[in-house]
Design a protein around this motif. Structure first.
Motif, mmCIF file in Angstrom:
data_model
loop_
_atom_site.group_PDB
_atom_site.id
_atom_site.type_symbol
_atom_site.label_atom_id
_atom_site.label_comp_id
_atom_site.label_asym_id
_atom_site.label_seq_id
_atom_site.Cartn_x
_atom_site.Cartn_y
_atom_site.Cartn_z
ATOM 1 N N VAL A 56 0.826 -1.209 0.000
ATOM 2 C CA VAL A 56 0.000 0.000 0.000
ATOM 3 C C VAL A 56 0.858 1.255 0.000
ATOM 4 O O VAL A 56 0.649 2.174 -0.818
ATOM 5 C CB VAL A 56 -0.956 0.003 1.216
ATOM 6 C CG1 VAL A 56 -1.604 1.374 1.390
ATOM 7 C CG2 VAL A 56 -2.022 -1.064 1.050
ATOM 8 N N ILE A 57 1.844 1.319 0.906
ATOM 9 C CA ILE A 57 2.692 2.510 0.985
ATOM 10 C C ILE A 57 3.497 2.674 -0.303
ATOM 11 O O ILE A 57 3.608 3.777 -0.862
ATOM 12 C CB ILE A 57 3.649 2.418 2.194
ATOM 13 C CG1 ILE A 57 2.840 2.268 3.488
ATOM 14 C CG2 ILE A 57 4.536 3.661 2.259
ATOM 15 C CD1 ILE A 57 1.857 3.371 3.753
ATOM 16 N N GLY A 58 4.073 1.566 -0.803
ATOM 17 C CA GLY A 58 4.830 1.626 -2.046
ATOM 18 C C GLY A 58 3.967 2.026 -3.223
ATOM 19 O O GLY A 58 4.393 2.806 -4.091
ATOM 20 N N SER A 59 2.747 1.514 -3.276
ATOM 21 C CA SER A 59 1.832 1.859 -4.365
ATOM 22 C C SER A 59 1.494 3.347 -4.343
ATOM 23 O O SER A 59 1.440 3.997 -5.397
ATOM 24 C CB SER A 59 0.546 1.035 -4.263
ATOM 25 O OG SER A 59 0.798 -0.331 -4.537
ATOM 26 N N ASN A 60 1.265 3.888 -3.155
ATOM 27 C CA ASN A 60 0.939 5.310 -3.065
ATOM 28 C C ASN A 60 2.105 6.184 -3.498
ATOM 29 O O ASN A 60 1.921 7.204 -4.174
ATOM 30 C CB ASN A 60 0.513 5.655 -1.634
ATOM 31 C CG ASN A 60 -0.940 5.317 -1.372
ATOM 32 O OD1 ASN A 60 -1.527 4.483 -2.059
ATOM 33 N ND2 ASN A 60 -1.528 5.952 -0.387
ATOM 34 N N LEU A 61 3.317 5.795 -3.100
ATOM 35 C CA LEU A 61 4.500 6.524 -3.559
ATOM 36 C C LEU A 61 4.628 6.455 -5.075
ATOM 37 O O LEU A 61 4.892 7.455 -5.745
ATOM 38 C CB LEU A 61 5.753 5.943 -2.896
ATOM 39 C CG LEU A 61 6.080 6.448 -1.491
ATOM 40 C CD1 LEU A 61 7.111 5.540 -0.819
ATOM 41 C CD2 LEU A 61 6.603 7.878 -1.543
ATOM 42 N N TYR A 62 4.434 5.255 -5.605
ATOM 43 C CA TYR A 62 4.544 5.058 -7.051
ATOM 44 C C TYR A 62 3.455 5.823 -7.798
ATOM 45 O O TYR A 62 3.695 6.388 -8.875
ATOM 46 C CB TYR A 62 4.459 3.574 -7.362
ATOM 47 C CG TYR A 62 4.647 3.220 -8.813
ATOM 48 C CD1 TYR A 62 5.807 3.575 -9.488
ATOM 49 C CD2 TYR A 62 3.672 2.520 -9.514
ATOM 50 C CE1 TYR A 62 5.995 3.250 -10.821
ATOM 51 C CE2 TYR A 62 3.844 2.181 -10.848
ATOM 52 C CZ TYR A 62 5.007 2.552 -11.500
ATOM 53 O OH TYR A 62 5.181 2.239 -12.815
ATOM 54 N N ASN A 63 2.255 5.883 -7.222
ATOM 55 C CA ASN A 63 1.147 6.592 -7.868
ATOM 56 C C ASN A 63 1.431 8.081 -8.021
ATOM 57 O O ASN A 63 1.309 8.648 -9.109
ATOM 58 C CB ASN A 63 -0.145 6.395 -7.082
ATOM 59 C CG ASN A 63 -0.744 5.010 -7.262
ATOM 60 O OD1 ASN A 63 -0.356 4.263 -8.153
ATOM 61 N ND2 ASN A 63 -1.678 4.649 -6.403
#
Length: 363
Positions: free
Chosen positions: A246-253
């Motif tokens: 979740v945290i990585g996805s938000n950063l990537y988004n």
């Protein structure tokens, strides 16, 4: 609305679930084999992989002249990831939070979200904005991998796993794990595409605007890989992957997807006034609230998961009322402003204060 549309929705969900299972199995095994911690695998390999649908949709929407969908997809996905996915996972089982997340990754996510919010206040994500955001995700990914390889804890986990009889790091095992990840990602991409196609047809049939479609149907649809992956990881006990995803996805988004979409879209991505006034601040507030929640006992308890879910449902109700110009919108906003928000924030802050007092007493 045809039977094919319904079949796309159901078939997409089935394929998503299967793809998520393959991805978690491959990623967790790869972490042990090559000596990278499960947290970093969740923050990078799994997170970026499950965000592939968002990338494809945002670039396609930007190039197709639908900037509202491109921007709203990122904002809606980030809000959904934290409030709904972490909320759902915490309701299944309380989530232990790695201290690295609280010390580095969550503050970085807050800073990245703040940066994306500030860059969008002028009403456009231009080429320079895209370059800044894209440079950020490249730097973060490089640092995460470099740090993990130097992490003694990752080495210790790898040795313990090997001694326990887990697969040795042979080329065949690495190829197998990578194969599982690739196949899993392929199923995730296909499942998301089917689901979004069916969902958008339904939304168009109902006459919903592009911004609302992006914030709800498209954002939820493209985030389904994160939903499936995080829930499966939670049920399998791989909770570091669940949270890291979740945290990585938000950063990537906010850095990668928004950055690349702004880079490749001629003239950049226009940001609607309603997005600047409401949706960007909501995304930023959701990112900020993660810090006290994660800091409290370094866990996300079930009641905190319920708070997250309540906040997301409230946001969805607001979007529906605003989209339909419902007469009760002002009344609902007053309830949220003076009732729901203070109650949720207050309960989280009180829990943090109580935990800090308990820690001092124990010391």
């Amino acid at each position: 609305m045809s039977a094919i549309t319904i079949a796309l929705l159901i078939g997409g969900l089935v394929i998503l679930t299967f793809g998520a299972d393959l991805l978690v199995r491959g990623a967790s095994a790869l972490a042990i084999v090559i000596g990278i911690s499960p947290l970093v695998v969740g923050l990078t390999v799994v997170a970026y992989g499950t965000s592939t649908p968002e990338l494809a949709v945002s670039i396609s929407a930007g190039l197709g002249g639908n900037a509202d969908i491109a921007v709203a997809n990122v904002i809606g996905s980030n809000t959904f990831n934290i409030l709904f996915i972490l909320g759902a996972c915490a309701l299944i089982a309380p989530l232990a939070v790695n201290r690295q997340l609280v010390r580095f990754d969550v503050p970085l996510m807050i800073c990245a979200t703040l940066l994306a919010t500030v860059l969008g206040l002028d009403g456009n994500y231009g080429f320079i904005d895209g370059a800044i955001l894209t440079a950020g995700i490249l730097a973060y990914t490089s640092y995460s991998i470099w740090k993990s390889r130097r992490d003694e804890r990752a080495d210790k986990l790898s040795k313990e796993a090997l001694e326990a009889g887990d697969p040795k790091p042979t080329p065949r095992n690495i190829a197998r794990d990578v194969g599982l990840i690739i196949i899993g990602l392929a199923f995730l991409a296909l499942g998301s595409r089917w689901f979004v196609q069916g969902a958008v047809e339904i939304a168009k049939f109902l006459g919903v605007s592009d911004i609302v479609i992006g914030l709800t149907i498209v954002a939820i649809g493209t985030s389904l890989p994160e939903v499936a992956t995080s829930i499966v990881a939670t049920m399998k006990g791989q909770r570091e992957i669940a949270i890291g995803n979740v945290i990585g996805s938000n950063l990537y988004n906010v850095l990668g997807i928004l950055g690349v979409a702004a880079l490749v879209t001629p003239g950049g991505l226009a940001v609607a006034p309603s997005t600047i006034a409401v949706d960007l601040p909501v995304m930023l507030a959701v990112a900020v609230i993660c810090f006290p929640v994660f800091l409290t006992k370094y866990s996300i308890d079930r009641w905190e998961g319920m708070v997250f879910m309540t906040c997301y449902i409230t946001y969805m109700v607001y979007l529906i009322l605003a989209a339909s110009s419902n007469a009760s919108l002002d009344y609902f906003v007053s309830i949220v402003t003076w009732g729901i928000i203070p109650a949720c924030v207050g309960s989280i802050l009180l829990s943090l204060v109580a935990d800090m007092r308990s820690s001092r007493g124990a010391a």
